[in-house]
Design an enzyme around this catalytic site. Sequence first.
Site, PDB file in Angstrom:
ATOM      1  N   GLU A 287       0.817  -1.282  -0.288  1.00  0.00           N
ATOM      2  CA  GLU A 287       0.101  -0.159   0.049  1.00  0.00           C
ATOM      3  C   GLU A 287       0.876   1.100  -0.241  1.00  0.00           C
ATOM      4  O   GLU A 287       1.729   1.552   0.831  1.00  0.00           O
ATOM      5  CB  GLU A 287      -1.110  -0.078   1.087  1.00  0.00           C
ATOM      6  N   CYS A 321      -1.646   9.206   3.666  1.00  0.00           N
ATOM      7  CA  CYS A 321      -1.706   8.966   2.233  1.00  0.00           C
ATOM      8  C   CYS A 321      -3.014   9.339   1.635  1.00  0.00           C
ATOM      9  O   CYS A 321      -3.092   9.726   0.226  1.00  0.00           O
ATOM     10  CB  CYS A 321      -1.562   7.456   2.022  1.00  0.00           C
TER      11      CYS A 321
HETATM   12  P1  NAD Z   1       8.853   4.869   3.370  1.00  0.00           P
HETATM   13  O1  NAD Z   1       8.560   4.042   2.311  1.00  0.00           O
HETATM   14  O2  NAD Z   1      10.025   5.718   3.383  1.00  0.00           O
HETATM   15  O3  NAD Z   1       9.135   3.712   4.540  1.00  0.00           O
HETATM   16  C1  NAD Z   1       8.199   2.697   4.933  1.00  0.00           C
HETATM   17  C2  NAD Z   1       8.908   1.516   5.600  1.00  0.00           C
HETATM   18  O4  NAD Z   1       9.602   0.955   4.550  1.00  0.00           O
HETATM   19  C3  NAD Z   1       9.756   1.867   6.724  1.00  0.00           C
HETATM   20  O5  NAD Z   1       9.719   1.079   7.603  1.00  0.00           O
HETATM   21  C4  NAD Z   1      11.328   2.085   5.994  1.00  0.00           C
HETATM   22  O6  NAD Z   1      12.197   1.647   6.899  1.00  0.00           O
HETATM   23  C5  NAD Z   1      11.025   0.683   4.956  1.00  0.00           C
HETATM   24  N1  NAD Z   1      12.090   0.532   4.016  1.00  0.00           N
HETATM   25  C6  NAD Z   1      12.844   1.536   3.413  1.00  0.00           C
HETATM   26  N2  NAD Z   1      13.683   1.196   2.536  1.00  0.00           N
HETATM   27  C7  NAD Z   1      13.357  -0.152   2.345  1.00  0.00           C
HETATM   28  C8  NAD Z   1      13.947  -1.135   1.644  1.00  0.00           C
HETATM   29  N3  NAD Z   1      14.922  -1.002   0.589  1.00  0.00           N
HETATM   30  N4  NAD Z   1      13.540  -2.403   1.690  1.00  0.00           N
HETATM   31  C9  NAD Z   1      12.612  -2.653   2.648  1.00  0.00           C
HETATM   32  N5  NAD Z   1      11.887  -1.719   3.478  1.00  0.00           N
HETATM   33  C10 NAD Z   1      12.352  -0.448   3.444  1.00  0.00           C
HETATM   34  O7  NAD Z   1       7.574   5.615   3.796  1.00  0.00           O
HETATM   35  P2  NAD Z   1       7.352   6.591   5.198  1.00  0.00           P
HETATM   36  O8  NAD Z   1       8.103   7.767   4.878  1.00  0.00           O
HETATM   37  O9  NAD Z   1       7.575   5.603   6.346  1.00  0.00           O
HETATM   38  O10 NAD Z   1       5.699   6.919   5.024  1.00  0.00           O
HETATM   39  C11 NAD Z   1       5.152   7.652   4.143  1.00  0.00           C
HETATM   40  C12 NAD Z   1       4.590   6.826   2.895  1.00  0.00           C
HETATM   41  O11 NAD Z   1       3.758   5.857   3.355  1.00  0.00           O
HETATM   42  C13 NAD Z   1       3.556   7.990   1.949  1.00  0.00           C
HETATM   43  O12 NAD Z   1       4.133   7.853   0.688  1.00  0.00           O
HETATM   44  C14 NAD Z   1       2.245   7.630   2.347  1.00  0.00           C
HETATM   45  O13 NAD Z   1       1.268   8.013   1.282  1.00  0.00           O
HETATM   46  C15 NAD Z   1       2.450   5.983   2.525  1.00  0.00           C
HETATM   47  N6  NAD Z   1       1.218   5.316   3.195  1.00  0.00           N
HETATM   48  C16 NAD Z   1       0.393   4.826   2.449  1.00  0.00           C
HETATM   49  C17 NAD Z   1      -0.693   4.180   2.978  1.00  0.00           C
HETATM   50  C18 NAD Z   1      -1.868   3.373   2.288  1.00  0.00           C
HETATM   51  O14 NAD Z   1      -2.632   2.753   2.985  1.00  0.00           O
HETATM   52  N7  NAD Z   1      -1.907   3.479   0.884  1.00  0.00           N
HETATM   53  C19 NAD Z   1      -1.292   4.336   4.546  1.00  0.00           C
HETATM   54  C20 NAD Z   1       0.124   5.351   5.100  1.00  0.00           C
HETATM   55  C21 NAD Z   1       1.221   5.805   4.519  1.00  0.00           C
END
Ligand code: NAD
Length: 519
Positions: A287, A321
């Site tokens: 997501e 999001c």
């Molecule tokens: P992010 O993608 O920076 O990080 C999310 C998670 O991924 C963190 O735990 C991070 O440590 C991990 N991560 C980072 N690099 C990785 C890799 N190479 N391999 C595996 N894991 C890795 O996102 P964020 O800043 O924590 O959250 C904000 C984002 O989340 C926004 O884009 C928002 O729209 C989205 N979001 C979506 C929903 C939805 O339901 N669609 C809900 C909430 C947030």
Amino acid sequence: MLFPFRNEPLTDFTQAHEQTAFQRALDKVKAMLGREIPAVIDGERLWNEQGFVSINPSRPEEVLARFPKLDVSHADRAIDAAARAFKTWQHVPVEERARYLLHAAAEMRRRKHEFSAVMVLEVGKSWAEADADTAEAIDFMEYYARQAMRIADSSDLLTPFPGEQLSLYYIPLGVGVVISPWNFPNAIATGMTSAALVAGNTVCFKPAEPSSWIAAMICDLFYESGIPRGVLNFMPGKGSVIGARMVDSPQTRFIAFTGSKEVGLRIFESAGKTQPGQLWLKRTILEMGGKDAVVVDETANLEAASVAIVQSAFGFQGQKCSAGSRAIVVDNVYDQVIGRAVELTSKLTVGAPDQSHLIDQGPVVDKNSYQKIMEYIEVGTQEGKLLLGGKPLITPENGYFIPPTIFGDVAPDARIAQEEIFGPVLACIRARDFDDALNIANGTEFGLTGALFSLDRARIERARREYHVGNLYFNRKCTGAFVGVHPFGGFNMSGTDSKAGGPDYLLLFTQAKSVAERL
Ligand code: NAD
């Protein structure tokens, strides 16, 4: 026997006794600042040296908690532990697995202000936003506990066949890697983790670094509820190091991720690469981001539309999001609707949310976010007319405060109208008419949420068919989905449309086994 699912009520912070109770919870969690919080692998608490800290974005000097330094060897150990634990956990009866969730939900309900208070400190949520986050976390546990029991044996859905006794079981997948974002650090982390567990999988849970404290509290809740060792492993640390390693493991059966498009796509690609010794196709539940819109036509209740634009754009500093980061308004009511939205937004209070329940907007989550959002604001000054905000707020504590910022007359293809900013920045777009507005709304790579304000029945019906988003709302804001009420997930680059909090969600964490016995 369980009572039917009901959403957890939200706290009314106009009541003095609720304010007092929340303040007490804030005082309690503030007394814990600076603790070392270990990882948990195979039931063992692991601390080595300090790897990173979680800070208060209102006062970045304030260290909230310290976490160990985990590397790929720890990631491998956690996956091994989860694989061992799966051998028994998968056979634990579903009613028993559900009871761990119900127990954890009851305990979180008892301590709900404590969980919310940690989010006020750790990610800068207002009291009301933090309270809603905790209520959603409780909802997920209550809802998935019930759904797991509903789907486990679905034999009654089959067509009878003469001479055969038929069964359809939804059985678990195996080891799951759960990777969560910081913006709904209780609800989303609890939701993905509890869904995976109750379906009979074991989990290696890696939270986003800025929200690792609340993540540890969630895991402790499950440990206190007696969940067996290895079933849930708490893995705080860097996504690109331990997250990526766990995604790549041949023992990983599925990945449940919520976060940005960039990271989601990377995980999608890595998971598609078969590793030596891997026996299955990894399932990905991804997501991702949004560039959601509130569309307003000339028949709408314009005051309600302006209020919804402000709520959708600026709730939790626009770091949702589902945030309505675009307001698309038809030309002949544009000035009135946007003028009023600017007026309403100018009344929002910005400050450190631990200071009062009256603060509407806290800081953005960290220095990187702050810099990225300020760069977008700079881009916005080239692409539109700055109507409000734009300048960072300088506070004595150097918190990451950015005031609600509104740009007018932004072109539909401008960067600030296409890219997810994830901050308090609203792009207002003038549409010729309803047709044009609907086209603009659909004109991004995302498709998560969207709202339409209109009183025209034919337009509402058309939007019902053509407004291409996973969560569509008429005459209300585009944020604030409730578990069981508005199953949540998006189209296109917003993700795999898993519909968290909906009746189909748990199926993603299972595989169906069809059995026929000739009698
Ligand atoms: P992010 O993608 O920076 O990080 C999310 C998670 O991924 C963190 O735990 C991070 O440590 C991990 N991560 C980072 N690099 C990785 C890799 N190479 N391999 C595996 N894991 C890795 O996102 P964020 O800043 O924590 O959250 C904000 C984002 O989340 C926004 O884009 C928002 O729209 C989205 N979001 C979506 C929903 C939805 O339901 N669609 C809900 C909430 C947030």
